[in-house]
Design an enzyme around this catalytic site. Structure first.
Site, mmCIF file in Angstrom:
data_model
loop_
_atom_site.group_PDB
_atom_site.id
_atom_site.type_symbol
_atom_site.label_atom_id
_atom_site.label_comp_id
_atom_site.label_asym_id
_atom_site.label_seq_id
_atom_site.Cartn_x
_atom_site.Cartn_y
_atom_site.Cartn_z
ATOM 1 N N LYS A 1 -2.836 -8.151 2.410
ATOM 2 C CA LYS A 1 -3.487 -8.355 3.705
ATOM 3 C C LYS A 1 -4.663 -9.321 3.615
ATOM 4 O O LYS A 1 -5.116 -9.831 4.615
ATOM 5 C CB LYS A 1 -3.905 -7.027 4.338
ATOM 6 C CG LYS A 1 -4.790 -6.123 3.502
ATOM 7 C CD LYS A 1 -5.200 -4.935 4.353
ATOM 8 C CE LYS A 1 -5.064 -3.599 3.688
ATOM 9 N NZ LYS A 1 -5.909 -3.340 2.547
ATOM 10 N N LYS B 1 -9.336 -8.960 -8.839
ATOM 11 C CA LYS B 1 -10.347 -9.247 -7.809
ATOM 12 C C LYS B 1 -11.533 -10.005 -8.411
ATOM 13 O O LYS B 1 -12.137 -10.841 -7.744
ATOM 14 C CB LYS B 1 -10.831 -7.942 -7.158
ATOM 15 C CG LYS B 1 -9.752 -7.287 -6.298
ATOM 16 C CD LYS B 1 -10.133 -7.225 -4.840
ATOM 17 C CE LYS B 1 -8.942 -7.092 -3.926
ATOM 18 N NZ LYS B 1 -8.620 -5.751 -3.514
ATOM 19 N N LYS C 1 2.499 -9.963 -4.752
ATOM 20 C CA LYS C 1 2.536 -8.893 -3.745
ATOM 21 C C LYS C 1 2.158 -9.409 -2.357
ATOM 22 O O LYS C 1 1.269 -10.260 -2.253
ATOM 23 C CB LYS C 1 1.531 -7.829 -4.208
ATOM 24 C CG LYS C 1 1.569 -6.534 -3.462
ATOM 25 C CD LYS C 1 0.403 -5.642 -3.880
ATOM 26 C CE LYS C 1 -0.902 -6.092 -3.279
ATOM 27 N NZ LYS C 1 -1.968 -5.102 -3.225
HETATM 28 P P1 TYM Z 1 -4.833 -0.969 0.129
HETATM 29 O O1 TYM Z 1 -5.696 -0.962 1.325
HETATM 30 O O2 TYM Z 1 -4.834 -2.185 -0.730
HETATM 31 O O3 TYM Z 1 -3.342 -0.676 0.506
HETATM 32 C C1 TYM Z 1 -3.019 0.443 1.320
HETATM 33 C C2 TYM Z 1 -1.710 1.070 0.900
HETATM 34 O O4 TYM Z 1 -0.644 0.149 1.086
HETATM 35 C C3 TYM Z 1 0.059 -0.042 -0.119
HETATM 36 N N1 TYM Z 1 0.457 -1.453 -0.181
HETATM 37 C C4 TYM Z 1 1.696 -1.868 -0.436
HETATM 38 N N2 TYM Z 1 2.834 -1.209 -0.670
HETATM 39 C C5 TYM Z 1 3.947 -1.945 -0.883
HETATM 40 N N3 TYM Z 1 3.968 -3.299 -0.883
HETATM 41 C C6 TYM Z 1 2.845 -4.001 -0.652
HETATM 42 N N4 TYM Z 1 2.878 -5.322 -0.644
HETATM 43 C C7 TYM Z 1 1.633 -3.292 -0.408
HETATM 44 N N5 TYM Z 1 0.371 -3.656 -0.140
HETATM 45 C C8 TYM Z 1 -0.339 -2.518 0.002
HETATM 46 C C9 TYM Z 1 -0.935 0.328 -1.218
HETATM 47 O O5 TYM Z 1 -0.293 0.719 -2.411
HETATM 48 C C10 TYM Z 1 -1.679 1.451 -0.578
HETATM 49 O O6 TYM Z 1 -0.991 2.679 -0.702
HETATM 50 N N6 TYM Z 1 -7.596 1.721 -2.949
HETATM 51 C C11 TYM Z 1 -6.640 1.818 -1.881
HETATM 52 C C12 TYM Z 1 -7.164 2.555 -0.664
HETATM 53 C C13 TYM Z 1 -7.700 3.890 -0.976
HETATM 54 C C14 TYM Z 1 -6.943 5.055 -1.282
HETATM 55 C C15 TYM Z 1 -7.883 6.074 -1.524
HETATM 56 C C16 TYM Z 1 -5.580 5.334 -1.351
HETATM 57 C C17 TYM Z 1 -9.011 4.219 -1.044
HETATM 58 N N7 TYM Z 1 -9.114 5.528 -1.367
HETATM 59 C C18 TYM Z 1 -7.503 7.383 -1.854
HETATM 60 C C19 TYM Z 1 -5.188 6.625 -1.699
HETATM 61 C C20 TYM Z 1 -6.131 7.626 -1.936
HETATM 62 C C21 TYM Z 1 -6.277 0.408 -1.467
HETATM 63 O O7 TYM Z 1 -6.985 -0.520 -1.704
HETATM 64 O O8 TYM Z 1 -5.133 0.308 -0.758
#
Ligand code: TYM
Length: 341
Positions: free
Chosen positions: A206, A121, A203
């Site tokens: 979004k 990032k 990957k």
């Molecule tokens: P985030 O918002 O980037 O993604 C949300 C969840 O989706 C999964 N994910 C994917 N899995 C498979 N293939 C992909 N291309 C893909 N893109 C996203 C991510 O692994 C995630 O599980 N930091 C976290 C959000 C968060 C969180 C937490 C998660 C904040 N606090 C506490 C668990 C526990 C995040 O940025 O996910």
């Protein structure tokens, strides 16, 4: 007797979140929400919209607000019944920011600088490498540890953050005793890392635009089909549907998506497309995704029209979540030596 005991034993707790920094993709659905929804009946579940995390990268405020509510509608449409799951907005629970501060004081500069997501990032946002981006994992540790969960269901890319949460929690527990339960990451067998359809080396994300080969949960069927038809397959001479992640990453990614939405194994998929080329395979995967997403999309659109209902869900969620969060925060404040209010 043992049956009675089993029925009355408290259910294990699951917790996870997603940042409303972009619209939900097929990747976040297959890597996270689908996995949550499939276990919603067996666990005591806490799921939230991680809006505090979203602002580590500049956002349009109106978009954050819209996406947060849409995400809630999508959680419900994916099968997370608000009567059985605690669904809430992270910024409504002030304890997240408060525990994050405490945990910042137990997170090391070196370990935070090693985080892959921070490095990625920072490279993408050179003009805004802010402190929030750097201390993001301490907030994520707070999100988790406040609720004392047993499992944290995430996609592969969040594993490093969950591991750092372990280190922070162990460090804290090592000084003050068993304050935090230390949960395990729970990563799905199929779909933990969905790749971009046009660049299977990166990957599906979004925060990228349509041209980068992402499919959104809310994309209309014709857009989903278009994305799958133009998906990059491999330029190998073999020209057959075979699972080989190393040498055929484009086909392997499509097979993973097809397996995740149909429940078929890679072997079954290989047999199904034996003797058929990628031109046949790609639209079949597209159609399977369209059909899988159709009820989710329709239900999300319906729920988005009912703002009063969504408000009642996140308010009830906040009430339940803040009760649990406050209990942990009080314990932490006492342990570190803060005078009680
Ligand atoms: P985030 O918002 O980037 O993604 C949300 C969840 O989706 C999964 N994910 C994917 N899995 C498979 N293939 C992909 N291309 C893909 N893109 C996203 C991510 O692994 C995630 O599980 N930091 C976290 C959000 C968060 C969180 C937490 C998660 C904040 N606090 C506490 C668990 C526990 C995040 O940025 O996910």
């Amino acid at each position: 007797m043992s049956e009675i005991l089993q029925e009355t034993a408290p259910r294990k707790r699951m917790l996870s979140g997603i940042k409303p920094s972009g619209d939900l993709t097929l990747g976040s659905y297959l890597g996270a929400v689908k996995n949550w929804a499939e276990r919603a009946d067996q666990f005591d579940c806490y799921y939230f919209m991680a809006d505090l995390h979203a602002i580590t990268v500049r956002q349009n405020p109106a978009d954050v607000r819209r996406r947060t509510l849409e995400q809630l509608a999508q959680y419900i449409a994916c099968g997370l019944d608000p009567e059985k799951n605690t669904l809430f907005i992270q910024s409504h629970i002030h304890q997240h920011a408060e525990l994050a501060w405490v945990l910042n004081c137990y997170s090391m500069f070196g370990e935070l600088s090693r985080m892959t997501q921070f490095k990625d990032k920072s490279a993408k946002n050179e003009d805004n490498i802010n402190a929030g981006l750097f201390t993001y994992p301490s907030l994520m540790a707070a999100d988790i540890l406040l609720y004392q969960p047993d499992l944290v269901p995430v996609g592969e890319d969040q594993k490093q953050h969950v591991e750092l949460m372990h280190d922070i929690a162990r460090r804290f527990n090592g000084i003050y005793g068993d304050v935090f339960k230390i949960p395990e990451p729970f990563i799905p067998k199929v779909g933990a890392r969905i790749m971009s359809l046009t660049n299977p080396g990166s990957k599906m994300s979004k925060s990228e635009n349509e041209d980068t080969g992402r499919v959104l949960l809310m994309d209309p069927p014709e857009v989903v089909m278009k994305q799958f038809k133009r998906a990059i397959t491999d330029s190998d001479s073999e020209y057959c549907v075979r699972y080989d992640k190393e040498n055929k990453p484009g086909v392997a990614n499509l097979m993973t998506i097809y397996a995740a939405v149909t429940g078929k194994t890679y072997e079954e998929i290989e047999n199904e497309f034996q003797g058929k080329g990628y031109g046949v395979f790609k639209p079949v995967v597209g159609e399977a995704v369209v059909e899988h997403l159709r009820p989710i999309r329709e239900e999300s659109l319906r729920l988005m029209k009912d703002k009063a209902y969504l408000e009642s869900v996140y308010r009830a969620g906040a009430e339940k979540a803040s009760y649990v969060a406050e209990k942990t925060l009080r314990k932490v404040y006492k342990k570190v030596g803060f005078v009680a209010k």
